[in-house]
Scaffold this motif. Structure first.
Motif, mmCIF file in Angstrom:
data_model
loop_
_atom_site.group_PDB
_atom_site.id
_atom_site.type_symbol
_atom_site.label_atom_id
_atom_site.label_comp_id
_atom_site.label_asym_id
_atom_site.label_seq_id
_atom_site.Cartn_x
_atom_site.Cartn_y
_atom_site.Cartn_z
ATOM 1 N N GLY A 56 0.783 -1.231 0.000
ATOM 2 C CA GLY A 56 0.000 0.000 0.000
ATOM 3 C C GLY A 56 0.815 1.282 0.000
ATOM 4 N N TYR A 57 2.123 1.170 -0.132
ATOM 5 C CA TYR A 57 2.987 2.340 0.026
ATOM 6 C C TYR A 57 3.952 2.522 -1.136
ATOM 7 N N SER A 58 4.217 3.773 -1.435
ATOM 8 C CA SER A 58 5.400 4.117 -2.203
ATOM 9 C C SER A 58 6.559 4.214 -1.218
ATOM 10 N N ASP A 110 19.084 14.533 1.310
ATOM 11 C CA ASP A 110 18.871 14.528 -0.137
ATOM 12 C C ASP A 110 18.118 13.279 -0.576
ATOM 13 N N PHE A 111 17.327 13.434 -1.587
ATOM 14 C CA PHE A 111 16.627 12.307 -2.197
ATOM 15 C C PHE A 111 17.607 11.433 -2.960
ATOM 16 N N VAL A 112 17.392 10.119 -2.903
ATOM 17 C CA VAL A 112 18.239 9.181 -3.642
ATOM 18 C C VAL A 112 17.418 8.426 -4.688
ATOM 19 N N ALA A 113 16.353 7.747 -4.227
ATOM 20 C CA ALA A 113 15.567 6.915 -5.139
ATOM 21 C C ALA A 113 14.206 6.653 -4.526
ATOM 22 N N ALA A 114 13.236 6.333 -5.393
ATOM 23 C CA ALA A 114 11.896 6.011 -4.926
ATOM 24 C C ALA A 114 11.253 5.014 -5.881
ATOM 25 N N ILE A 115 10.269 4.293 -5.342
ATOM 26 C CA ILE A 115 9.509 3.348 -6.148
ATOM 27 C C ILE A 115 8.043 3.487 -5.782
ATOM 28 N N LYS A 116 7.206 3.655 -6.801
ATOM 29 C CA LYS A 116 5.789 3.883 -6.581
ATOM 30 C C LYS A 116 5.100 2.645 -6.057
ATOM 31 N N ARG A 117 4.002 2.867 -5.315
ATOM 32 C CA ARG A 117 3.279 1.750 -4.729
ATOM 33 C C ARG A 117 2.519 0.958 -5.770
ATOM 34 N N SER A 118 2.179 1.572 -6.859
ATOM 35 C CA SER A 118 1.406 0.908 -7.902
ATOM 36 C C SER A 118 2.198 0.927 -9.203
ATOM 37 N N GLY A 119 2.472 -0.231 -9.728
ATOM 38 C CA GLY A 119 3.182 -0.282 -10.999
ATOM 39 C C GLY A 119 4.676 -0.381 -10.876
ATOM 40 N N GLY A 120 5.210 0.049 -9.739
ATOM 41 C CA GLY A 120 6.639 -0.097 -9.520
ATOM 42 C C GLY A 120 7.519 0.874 -10.269
ATOM 43 N N THR A 121 6.962 1.980 -10.747
ATOM 44 C CA THR A 121 7.795 2.986 -11.411
ATOM 45 C C THR A 121 8.857 3.489 -10.450
ATOM 46 N N THR A 122 10.076 3.637 -10.962
ATOM 47 C CA THR A 122 11.184 4.097 -10.135
ATOM 48 C C THR A 122 11.681 5.451 -10.607
ATOM 49 N N ILE A 182 16.675 0.714 -7.079
ATOM 50 C CA ILE A 182 15.709 0.470 -6.012
ATOM 51 C C ILE A 182 14.748 -0.621 -6.478
ATOM 52 N N SER A 183 14.413 -1.516 -5.576
ATOM 53 C CA SER A 183 13.468 -2.580 -5.889
ATOM 54 C C SER A 183 12.673 -2.916 -4.636
ATOM 55 N N ARG A 184 11.578 -3.622 -4.836
ATOM 56 C CA ARG A 184 10.734 -3.967 -3.701
ATOM 57 C C ARG A 184 10.284 -5.412 -3.803
ATOM 58 N N ASP A 185 10.139 -6.042 -2.656
ATOM 59 C CA ASP A 185 9.596 -7.389 -2.561
ATOM 60 C C ASP A 185 8.399 -7.297 -1.624
ATOM 61 N N ASN A 186 7.229 -7.173 -2.214
ATOM 62 C CA ASN A 186 6.038 -6.985 -1.389
ATOM 63 C C ASN A 186 5.766 -8.193 -0.492
ATOM 64 N N ALA A 187 6.106 -9.363 -0.968
ATOM 65 C CA ALA A 187 5.871 -10.566 -0.168
ATOM 66 C C ALA A 187 6.721 -10.558 1.099
ATOM 67 N N GLU A 188 7.907 -9.984 1.005
ATOM 68 C CA GLU A 188 8.823 -9.898 2.153
ATOM 69 C C GLU A 188 8.713 -8.571 2.882
ATOM 70 N N LEU A 209 7.516 12.224 -5.174
ATOM 71 C CA LEU A 209 8.273 11.197 -4.450
ATOM 72 C C LEU A 209 9.721 11.577 -4.172
ATOM 73 N N ALA A 210 10.207 12.629 -4.774
ATOM 74 C CA ALA A 210 11.568 13.093 -4.493
ATOM 75 C C ALA A 210 11.627 14.023 -3.288
ATOM 76 N N PHE A 211 10.495 14.237 -2.662
ATOM 77 C CA PHE A 211 10.428 15.179 -1.547
ATOM 78 C C PHE A 211 10.045 14.459 -0.265
ATOM 79 N N ALA A 212 10.718 14.817 0.814
ATOM 80 C CA ALA A 212 10.485 14.156 2.102
ATOM 81 C C ALA A 212 9.043 14.312 2.555
#
Length: 125
Positions: A30-32, A45-57, A69-75, A106-109
């Motif tokens: 449910g989160y970016s 400073d911002f480094v990287a981000a990944i969207k909650r839907s679709g996985g756009t980085t 940056i990558s995500r494993d939703n199962a883990e 997503l580049a902003f805190a």
């Protein structure tokens, strides 16, 4: 929601590290998610981000081409693979989660609601 970052350490220039951020208390799906860093005496400073839907980085200019940056939703875990590290990458790296679906935010805190404690990365020349 709690975040636990790990994987930092001391590495020589040109080396690699993989940071991990484990999310507990809610499902990561449910989160970016974003990674930020703060070097001594400097602003965060911002480094990287990944969207909650679709996985756009998205990446900062300094991270582009070297970090992934990558995500494993199962883990419930997000990773930051850092290659070709430079001394200027030395910083405390923190992960964060937020509900935003707007890529430009997503580049902003301010887009993030929960933060981990950070893990120190030191790159020596």
């Amino acid at each position: 929601v709690q975040l636990q970052a790990s994987g930092g350490g001391l590495v020589q220039a040109g080396g690699s590290l993989r940071l991990s951020c484990v999310v507990s208390g809610d499902t990561l799906r449910g989160y970016s998610m974003g990674w930020f860093r703060q070097a001594p005496g400097k602003e965060r400073d911002f480094v990287a981000a990944i969207k909650r839907s679709g996985g756009t980085t998205i990446y900062s200019d300094s991270a582009k081409g070297r970090f992934t940056i990558s995500r494993d939703n199962a883990e419930n875990t997000v990773y930051l693979q850092m290659n070709s590290l430079k001394p200027e990458d030395t910083a405390v790296y923190s992960c964060a989660v937020g509900r935003s679906l707007i890529q430009s935010t997503l580049a902003f805190a301010s887009a993030y609601n929960y933060w981990g404690q950070g893990t120190l990365v030191t790159v020596c020349s």
